[in-house]
Scaffold this motif. Structure first.
Motif, PDB file in Angstrom:
ATOM      1  N   LYS A 152       0.464  -0.984  -0.182  1.00  0.00           N
ATOM      2  CA  LYS A 152       0.079  -0.109   0.401  1.00  0.00           C
ATOM      3  C   LYS A 152       0.620   1.119  -0.641  1.00  0.00           C
ATOM      4  CE  LYS A 152      -3.884  -2.183  -0.315  1.00  0.00           C
ATOM      5  NZ  LYS A 152      -4.965  -1.950   1.111  1.00  0.00           N
ATOM      6  N   ALA A 153       1.925   1.136   0.211  1.00  0.00           N
ATOM      7  CA  ALA A 153       3.153   2.550   0.186  1.00  0.00           C
ATOM      8  C   ALA A 153       4.103   1.747   0.206  1.00  0.00           C
ATOM      9  CB  ALA A 153       2.313   3.703   1.311  1.00  0.00           C
ATOM     10  N   LEU A 154       5.240   3.494   0.061  1.00  0.00           N
ATOM     11  CA  LEU A 154       6.811   3.250   0.166  1.00  0.00           C
ATOM     12  C   LEU A 154       7.274   4.289   1.013  1.00  0.00           C
ATOM     13  CD1 LEU A 154       9.530   2.537  -2.212  1.00  0.00           C
ATOM     14  CD2 LEU A 154       9.861   3.969  -0.041  1.00  0.00           C
ATOM     15  N   PHE A 155       7.141   3.931   2.134  1.00  0.00           N
ATOM     16  CA  PHE A 155       7.976   5.199   3.306  1.00  0.00           C
ATOM     17  C   PHE A 155       9.619   5.393   3.249  1.00  0.00           C
ATOM     18  CE2 PHE A 155       8.843   6.364   7.386  1.00  0.00           C
ATOM     19  CZ  PHE A 155       7.735   7.693   7.789  1.00  0.00           C
ATOM     20  N   THR A 156       9.384   6.491   3.643  1.00  0.00           N
ATOM     21  CA  THR A 156      11.489   6.434   3.478  1.00  0.00           C
ATOM     22  C   THR A 156      11.556   8.225   4.253  1.00  0.00           C
ATOM     23  OG1 THR A 156      13.250   6.967   2.483  1.00  0.00           O
ATOM     24  CG2 THR A 156      11.994   8.202   1.709  1.00  0.00           C
ATOM     25  N   ASP A 160      -2.863   9.023  -8.851  1.00  0.00           N
ATOM     26  CA  ASP A 160      -3.940   8.573  -9.028  1.00  0.00           C
ATOM     27  C   ASP A 160      -4.880   7.516  -8.652  1.00  0.00           C
ATOM     28  OD1 ASP A 160      -6.151   8.372 -11.109  1.00  0.00           O
ATOM     29  OD2 ASP A 160      -4.682   7.730 -13.011  1.00  0.00           O
ATOM     30  N   TRP A 161      -5.398   7.797  -8.173  1.00  0.00           N
ATOM     31  CA  TRP A 161      -6.048   6.990  -6.780  1.00  0.00           C
ATOM     32  C   TRP A 161      -7.321   6.010  -7.820  1.00  0.00           C
ATOM     33  CZ3 TRP A 161      -4.189   6.275  -2.361  1.00  0.00           C
ATOM     34  CH2 TRP A 161      -3.264   7.252  -1.914  1.00  0.00           C
ATOM     35  N   ASP A 162      -7.902   6.224  -8.566  1.00  0.00           N
ATOM     36  CA  ASP A 162      -8.708   6.160  -9.345  1.00  0.00           C
ATOM     37  C   ASP A 162      -8.328   4.945 -10.110  1.00  0.00           C
ATOM     38  OD1 ASP A 162     -11.589   7.379  -9.009  1.00  0.00           O
ATOM     39  OD2 ASP A 162     -10.500   9.280  -9.947  1.00  0.00           O
ATOM     40  N   PHE A 219      -7.042   0.418  -3.108  1.00  0.00           N
ATOM     41  CA  PHE A 219      -7.109   1.683  -2.056  1.00  0.00           C
ATOM     42  C   PHE A 219      -9.303   2.557  -2.734  1.00  0.00           C
ATOM     43  CE2 PHE A 219      -2.824   3.146  -3.235  1.00  0.00           C
ATOM     44  CZ  PHE A 219      -2.301   2.364  -1.970  1.00  0.00           C
ATOM     45  N   PRO A 220     -10.152   0.683  -2.820  1.00  0.00           N
ATOM     46  CA  PRO A 220     -11.159   1.329  -2.392  1.00  0.00           C
ATOM     47  C   PRO A 220     -12.157   1.892  -1.156  1.00  0.00           C
ATOM     48  CG  PRO A 220     -10.857  -0.411  -1.402  1.00  0.00           C
ATOM     49  CD  PRO A 220      -9.638  -0.427  -1.746  1.00  0.00           C
TER      50      PRO A 220
END
Length: 475
Positions: A151-155, A230-232, A238-239
């Motif tokens: 769901k993500a990449l964190f840094t 672009d969430w769509d 990501f409902p």
């Protein structure tokens, strides 16, 4: 006022605010109130469903906080922002808005230890797996780690405390190809030294307690949404953001466009968990933001001078600061941090734990405490504090030894800071049993107040630069 109209120095003073409409107050008023009176039935309904402008409740909608968030979003080049009660709250709220039990998050492995603890403890209990990888791992390693549930990449821009600057554009490409946002904690760099959105970040986080406020008086955090993801196109991933609700309500992307994530963060996650920053703290934060560029210039110049000086001390085995030509991150810092490499200087002290104890206990001007970004210089032995809960093997895996000292460099006179460090280094050398030879020479230099020959040029130039402000800044 927008980012394209004025320079950073101007926007840090003016962006996101205007004189109070009722009385013309130049500074945003402190709205010290829990709630707000509705004009009518329809007004109350509209404020709650977002169709009418105006605050509904201070848990998420305090106007003082909103003004400060607008300014920070402007400085980062984002579409909007939300203040939170701490930097940790900002990270937790962001990931809670993206991931649920069974999901997966990628992160670089060089991170502030408090963030790593949050990931392994709280998110682990919630069933969210956060997988840590070296930032510079081969591309195929990152690609193999990506899952349908990622769901993500964190840094972090400048990881604390090792200062190993990351390649933001490379990580942004990995996240973009994987179909999830890149989240960057930009606390140590601040938007003055680096703006991750310009390098492909989708969400930016700060602990505003640090350099943004600068005075060490308040705790806070902020989440800034670039408004570019672009969430769509990732509706199945990501409902909660890109699909209609089970009650038939249109998706957040349909209703709020580029502010879809930020609106979800504010109206769902923050409303549910309540990580609210008091309005008085937001007001105090604003005072710090207005002098950010001025302070960061001094933080950076002080840090570089002291890092260069420490490099030539026999009591010190290594120095981590990206502004040093000898630092492994120097070339990358020239790209991502052209105005300076921040104000955290970490070094390895010869003599281990007992030498570190003598060093810390001998400091007089420098404050012995955990924090960053204060106008005052701070020192901490990370192995016995921030990393104290780890085993020795875990500390070494993170690059932390019993001789690791972290400095957050403040705005005092470099000459005064160097004198305090010399005294403490001499005490450390004595405990380490190095009273002769090279260390004895270093000790005699400390006693005379004279810097080593190799560092004298840099130190002298900084002394000259700091003369004008010594009277105001000296403790």
């Amino acid at each position: 006022m927008t980012s394209s109209e004025f320079d950073f120095d101007t926007r840090q003073i003016h962006a996101g605010t205007r004189p109070d409409a009722e009385f013309g107050a130049r500074l945003p008023p402190v709205y010290q109130t829990a709630g707000f009176v509705f004009d009518s039935f329809d007004d109350g309904e509209g404020r709650f469903n977002g169709t009418v402008a105006g605050p509904a409740y201070s848990r998420t909608d305090n106007p003082t906080n909103a003004a400060v968030a607008r300014r920070l979003a402007d400085l980062e080049g984002g579409a909007g922002g939300l203040l939170t009660s701490s930097g940790t709250a900002a990270i937790a709220a962001t990931l809670n808005s993206l991931a649920v039990a069974g999901d997966h998050v990628l992160a670089t492995d060089s991170l502030y230890e408090g963030t790593r603890t949050l990931f392994s403890n709280s998110f682990g209990r919630q069933g969210v797996e956060i997988e840590l990888l070296p930032a510079d791992a081969p591309l195929e390693v990152w690609q193999r780690a990506i899952r349908p549930t990622t769901k993500a990449l964190f840094t972090e821009t400048i990881p604390n405390p090792k200062n190993d600057v990351v390649d933001l554009e490379r990580l942004a490409g990995i996240a973009r190809a994987g179909g999830f946002p890149l989240i960057v904690d930009n606390t140590v760099a601040t938007p003055y030294l680096n703006r991750p959105i310009e390098h492909g970040a989708d969400l930016v986080i700060h602990s505003t307690s640090k350099w943004l406020s600068g005075h060490g008086a308040v705790i806070g955090g902020v989440v800034i949404d670039a408004g570019t993801f672009d969430w769509d196109s990732q509706a199945s991933r990501f409902p909660n953001i890109a699909s209609p609700s089970t009650r038939g309500v249109a998706s957040f992307t349909e209703r709020f466009g580029r502010l879809a994530f930020l609106t979800y963060l504010r109206s769902v996650t923050a409303l549910d968990y309540g990580p609210t920053l008091p309005a008085t703290s937001a007001f105090m934060l604003l005072q710090g933001i207005e002098t950010l560029s001025l302070r960061m210039d001094r933080h950076v110049s002080n840090s570089l001078a002291l890092a260069q000086w420490l490099e030539h001390r026999d009591e010190v085995t290594s120095v981590s600061y990206p502004g040093l030509v000898t630092d492994p991150s120097y070339a990358r810092a020239q790209k991502y941090l052209p105005q300076g490499s921040g104000a955290v200087v970490t070094f390895e002290l010869a003599g281990g734990r007992e030498a570190s104890r003598a060093f810390i206990d001998s400091l007089q001007l420098i404050s012995k405490m955990t924090h960053l970004g204060d106008v005052r210089t701070l020192a901490i032995h990370t192995g016995s504090t921030i990393h104290g809960h780890l085993t020795e093997a875990e500390r070494l895996e993170r690059g932390i030894t019993q001789g690791t000292i972290r400095l957050s460099i403040g705005l005092e006179s470099v000459r005064d800071l160097r004198a305090d460090l010399e005294r403490a280094l001499g005490a450390a050398a004595a405990v380490a049993g190095s009273g002769s030879g090279a260390l004895a020479g270093a000790g005699s230099a400390a006693g005379s107040g004279a810097p080593s020959d190799a560092a004298s040029t840099d130190a002298a130039s900084l002394d000259a630069a700091s003369t004008e402000t010594d009277d105001a800044e000296a403790a």
